[in-house]
Design a protein around this motif. Structure first.
Motif, mmCIF file in Angstrom:
data_model
loop_
_atom_site.group_PDB
_atom_site.id
_atom_site.type_symbol
_atom_site.label_atom_id
_atom_site.label_comp_id
_atom_site.label_asym_id
_atom_site.label_seq_id
_atom_site.Cartn_x
_atom_site.Cartn_y
_atom_site.Cartn_z
ATOM 1 N N VAL A 26 29.846 25.927 21.863
ATOM 2 C CA VAL A 26 28.555 25.114 21.801
ATOM 3 C C VAL A 26 27.316 25.401 22.571
ATOM 4 O O VAL A 26 27.434 25.436 23.726
ATOM 5 N N GLN A 27 26.333 25.783 21.989
ATOM 6 C CA GLN A 27 25.114 26.660 22.832
ATOM 7 C C GLN A 27 23.976 26.024 22.360
ATOM 8 O O GLN A 27 23.807 26.024 21.063
ATOM 9 N N ALA A 28 22.844 26.132 23.034
ATOM 10 C CA ALA A 28 21.576 25.989 22.595
ATOM 11 C C ALA A 28 21.170 27.273 21.974
ATOM 12 O O ALA A 28 21.472 28.362 22.666
ATOM 13 N N LYS A 29 20.461 27.322 20.872
ATOM 14 C CA LYS A 29 19.979 28.572 20.266
ATOM 15 C C LYS A 29 18.440 28.595 20.518
ATOM 16 O O LYS A 29 17.528 27.803 20.239
ATOM 17 N N ALA A 30 18.137 29.816 21.340
ATOM 18 C CA ALA A 30 16.906 29.972 21.836
ATOM 19 C C ALA A 30 15.675 29.804 20.749
ATOM 20 O O ALA A 30 15.886 30.348 19.725
ATOM 21 N N PRO A 31 14.778 28.574 20.713
ATOM 22 C CA PRO A 31 13.954 28.419 19.726
ATOM 23 C C PRO A 31 12.920 29.452 19.303
ATOM 24 O O PRO A 31 12.389 29.850 18.454
ATOM 25 N N ALA A 32 12.612 30.505 20.304
ATOM 26 C CA ALA A 32 11.715 31.704 20.306
ATOM 27 C C ALA A 32 11.937 32.607 19.169
ATOM 28 O O ALA A 32 10.853 33.231 18.512
ATOM 29 N N GLY A 33 13.306 32.739 19.062
ATOM 30 C CA GLY A 33 13.811 33.659 17.994
ATOM 31 C C GLY A 33 13.755 32.884 16.496
ATOM 32 O O GLY A 33 14.121 33.657 15.700
ATOM 33 N N ALA A 34 13.711 31.567 16.278
ATOM 34 C CA ALA A 34 13.940 30.835 15.324
ATOM 35 C C ALA A 34 12.625 30.829 14.643
ATOM 36 O O ALA A 34 11.627 31.068 15.156
ATOM 37 N N GLY A 102 13.164 23.966 14.657
ATOM 38 C CA GLY A 102 13.213 22.980 15.448
ATOM 39 C C GLY A 102 13.117 23.370 16.969
ATOM 40 O O GLY A 102 13.241 24.538 17.457
ATOM 41 N N SER A 103 13.039 22.048 17.947
ATOM 42 C CA SER A 103 12.793 22.414 19.059
ATOM 43 C C SER A 103 14.105 22.580 20.098
ATOM 44 O O SER A 103 14.057 22.997 21.105
ATOM 45 N N ASP A 104 15.265 22.243 19.416
ATOM 46 C CA ASP A 104 16.453 22.390 20.267
ATOM 47 C C ASP A 104 17.555 22.837 19.357
ATOM 48 O O ASP A 104 18.569 21.876 19.251
ATOM 49 N N PRO A 105 17.371 24.005 18.595
ATOM 50 C CA PRO A 105 18.598 24.091 17.771
ATOM 51 C C PRO A 105 19.939 24.781 18.374
ATOM 52 O O PRO A 105 19.949 25.212 19.626
ATOM 53 N N LEU A 106 20.997 24.203 17.821
ATOM 54 C CA LEU A 106 22.355 24.630 18.393
ATOM 55 C C LEU A 106 23.151 25.581 17.645
ATOM 56 O O LEU A 106 22.776 25.540 16.330
ATOM 57 N N THR A 107 24.001 25.979 18.270
ATOM 58 C CA THR A 107 25.151 27.081 17.472
ATOM 59 C C THR A 107 26.248 26.443 18.188
ATOM 60 O O THR A 107 26.640 26.283 19.036
ATOM 61 N N LEU A 108 27.257 26.342 17.246
ATOM 62 C CA LEU A 108 28.669 25.754 17.259
ATOM 63 C C LEU A 108 29.731 26.673 16.721
ATOM 64 O O LEU A 108 29.349 27.077 15.505
ATOM 65 N N SER A 109 30.512 26.851 17.219
ATOM 66 C CA SER A 109 31.361 27.854 16.579
ATOM 67 C C SER A 109 32.994 27.066 17.143
ATOM 68 O O SER A 109 33.419 26.857 18.226
ATOM 69 N N VAL A 110 33.684 26.974 15.957
ATOM 70 C CA VAL A 110 35.352 26.577 16.091
ATOM 71 C C VAL A 110 36.015 27.955 15.557
ATOM 72 O O VAL A 110 35.997 28.173 14.368
ATOM 73 N N ASN A 111 36.544 28.620 16.376
ATOM 74 C CA ASN A 111 37.339 29.872 16.212
ATOM 75 C C ASN A 111 36.353 30.814 15.292
ATOM 76 O O ASN A 111 36.803 31.589 14.620
ATOM 77 N N GLY A 112 35.176 30.860 15.916
ATOM 78 C CA GLY A 112 34.231 31.774 15.136
ATOM 79 C C GLY A 112 34.632 33.285 15.298
ATOM 80 O O GLY A 112 34.092 33.959 14.132
ATOM 81 N N PRO A 113 35.126 33.682 16.466
ATOM 82 C CA PRO A 113 35.454 35.209 16.239
ATOM 83 C C PRO A 113 36.824 35.545 15.764
ATOM 84 O O PRO A 113 37.205 36.722 15.583
ATOM 85 N N ALA A 114 37.552 34.651 15.315
ATOM 86 C CA ALA A 114 38.861 34.941 14.772
ATOM 87 C C ALA A 114 38.727 35.767 13.469
ATOM 88 O O ALA A 114 37.727 35.453 12.579
ATOM 89 N N VAL A 115 39.496 36.651 13.237
ATOM 90 C CA VAL A 115 39.389 37.568 11.799
ATOM 91 C C VAL A 115 40.240 36.984 10.845
ATOM 92 O O VAL A 115 41.427 36.715 10.955
ATOM 93 N N PHE A 318 26.342 15.262 10.674
ATOM 94 C CA PHE A 318 25.897 15.751 12.053
ATOM 95 C C PHE A 318 24.422 15.978 12.142
ATOM 96 O O PHE A 318 23.555 15.415 13.024
ATOM 97 N N GLU A 319 24.037 16.783 11.307
ATOM 98 C CA GLU A 319 22.631 16.956 10.879
ATOM 99 C C GLU A 319 21.723 15.776 10.592
ATOM 100 O O GLU A 319 20.453 16.101 11.096
ATOM 101 N N ALA A 320 22.217 14.722 10.038
ATOM 102 C CA ALA A 320 21.271 13.587 9.622
ATOM 103 C C ALA A 320 20.767 12.934 11.252
ATOM 104 O O ALA A 320 19.663 12.475 11.000
ATOM 105 N N PHE A 321 21.477 13.548 12.412
ATOM 106 C CA PHE A 321 21.013 12.946 13.635
ATOM 107 C C PHE A 321 19.925 13.778 14.093
ATOM 108 O O PHE A 321 19.312 13.254 15.143
ATOM 109 N N ARG A 322 19.817 14.954 13.661
ATOM 110 C CA ARG A 322 18.683 16.038 14.109
ATOM 111 C C ARG A 322 17.125 15.505 13.861
ATOM 112 O O ARG A 322 16.999 15.542 12.393
ATOM 113 N N THR A 323 16.234 15.284 14.679
ATOM 114 C CA THR A 323 15.202 14.800 14.443
ATOM 115 C C THR A 323 13.957 15.805 14.564
ATOM 116 O O THR A 323 12.884 15.392 14.189
ATOM 117 N N SER A 324 14.120 16.932 15.110
ATOM 118 C CA SER A 324 13.233 17.795 15.231
ATOM 119 C C SER A 324 13.825 19.309 15.174
ATOM 120 O O SER A 324 15.099 19.544 15.624
#
Length: 324
Positions: A26-34, A102-115, A318-324
């Motif tokens: 789980v990490q914050a996704k830099a808003p500058a690139g979004a 948004g102001s604080d976008p997240l990236t979440l991965s559960v086994n994201g690199p698994a092939v 989960f997204e329903a709690f995102r306000t910005s």
């Protein structure tokens, strides 16, 4: 196992579930690139052109209510819920979520690199590259691509043969909305072949994929391609305007779209044997667009789509709690 049973399992365990030993990031996704979701080209959900051979796909039921007592924006709760759904299903799965804007976008991965086996999600890369070329003016969407015998693979359409030529627009409709295999091969040949396609995909974040030959990918790689597309890096609004209609209202809507009823989902599915995959841009989350990609192996058919729909519903809540 029905989703009623899965729902009870999740509701009973979500308050105390421990993360199993799988890769969770789980990490914050830099808003500058979004970009704001307003920059995403609008699309209209489309039917299957009235084709009487296509039956209605019933949406899968999904677990509800699990977030009622959870801490808003607690990504670890979402990760635990996704893991619980996967474990209860008996499948293997990889899931990636990327919030856009948004102001604080997240990236979440559960086994994201698994092939996993890519199945027909391989066509997503080909369609995106074709859209980029069309947006750049290097190819004509109404220009023809002519069938060659090596293109053939059993699929939705069987009208291919010597002398048959189809426009890129028609091929994209067949490969995107219907996931026709021969159309997919013709598009790959049109964009320069398998090696060129995979080099292009790797340059845009899909470095662990081998589309068409080997035909494997990861949820993280497919998410990277969707983020690049949605943020305008693959031809911008012109590419989106051509591409997105082919990936809405598809003949397989029982995965991610079933978890977000009433919302336009631009996506590409893939299914073969025990593999069901769905890679999507959800264009209108409660507080903005987001990318969700889900790879599964070990179920197949309705059970696989139900797992994907359940994960989609969990992300939506989960997204329903995102306000910005």
């Amino acid at each position: 196992m029905t989703w009623h049973v899965l729902t009870r399992i999740v509701l009973a365990t979500i308050c105390c579930v421990a993360l199993s030993p799988v890769a969770v990031v789980v990490q914050a996704k830099a808003p500058a690139g979004a970009v704001s979701s307003r920059a995403i080209a609008p699309v209209d959900a489309q039917s299957n052109d009235g084709d009487p051979s296509i039956g209605t796909v019933e949406p899968a039921a999904a677990p509800i209510g699990w977030m009622a007592s959870a801490t808003p924006r607690d990504a670890s709760v979402l990760a635990a819920t996704i893991q619980q759904l996967i474990s209860a299903s008996g499948a293997s799965a990889g899931v990636s979520v990327v919030e856009l804007g948004g102001s604080d976008p997240l990236t979440l991965s559960v086994n994201g690199p698994a092939v996993f086996g890519a199945a027909s999600t391989n066509k997503l890369a080909a369609l995106m590259l074709e859209a980029q070329n069309i947006a750049a003016g290097t190819t004509d969407p109404n220009g023809d691509v002519c069938f060659q015998p090596d293109d053939y693979e059993t699929g939705w359409f069987e009208d291919y043969g010597d002398g048959v030529c189809l426009s890129r627009h028609e091929l994209a409709m067949r490969a995107g909305r219907y996931s026709d295999n021969t159309a997919g091969h013709m598009l790959v040949r049109d964009v320069g072949g398998v090696d060129a396609l995979n080099a292009w995909a790797a340059s845009h974040g899909a470095a662990n994929s081998a589309f068409f030959v080997g035909n494997t990918t990861t949820s993280a790689d497919l998410a990277a391609l969707w983020v690049a597309e949605a943020e305008g890096q693959l031809g911008g609004a012109a590419a989106q305007a051509w591409l997105y209609p082919f990936l809405t209202g598809t003949r397989t809507e029982s995965g991610i779209p079933a978890g977000v009823p009433g919302v336009t989902v631009v996506h590409k599915t893939g299914t073969v044997d025990a593999v069901d995959n769905d890679a999507a841009l959800v264009t209108a989350g409660p507080a903005g667009a987001y990318v969700l990609t889900v790879m599964t192996d070990g179920l197949g058919g309705g059970d696989g789509w139900q797992l994907i729909a359940g994960i989609s519903a969990a992300v939506r809540q989960f997204e329903a709690f995102r306000t910005s």
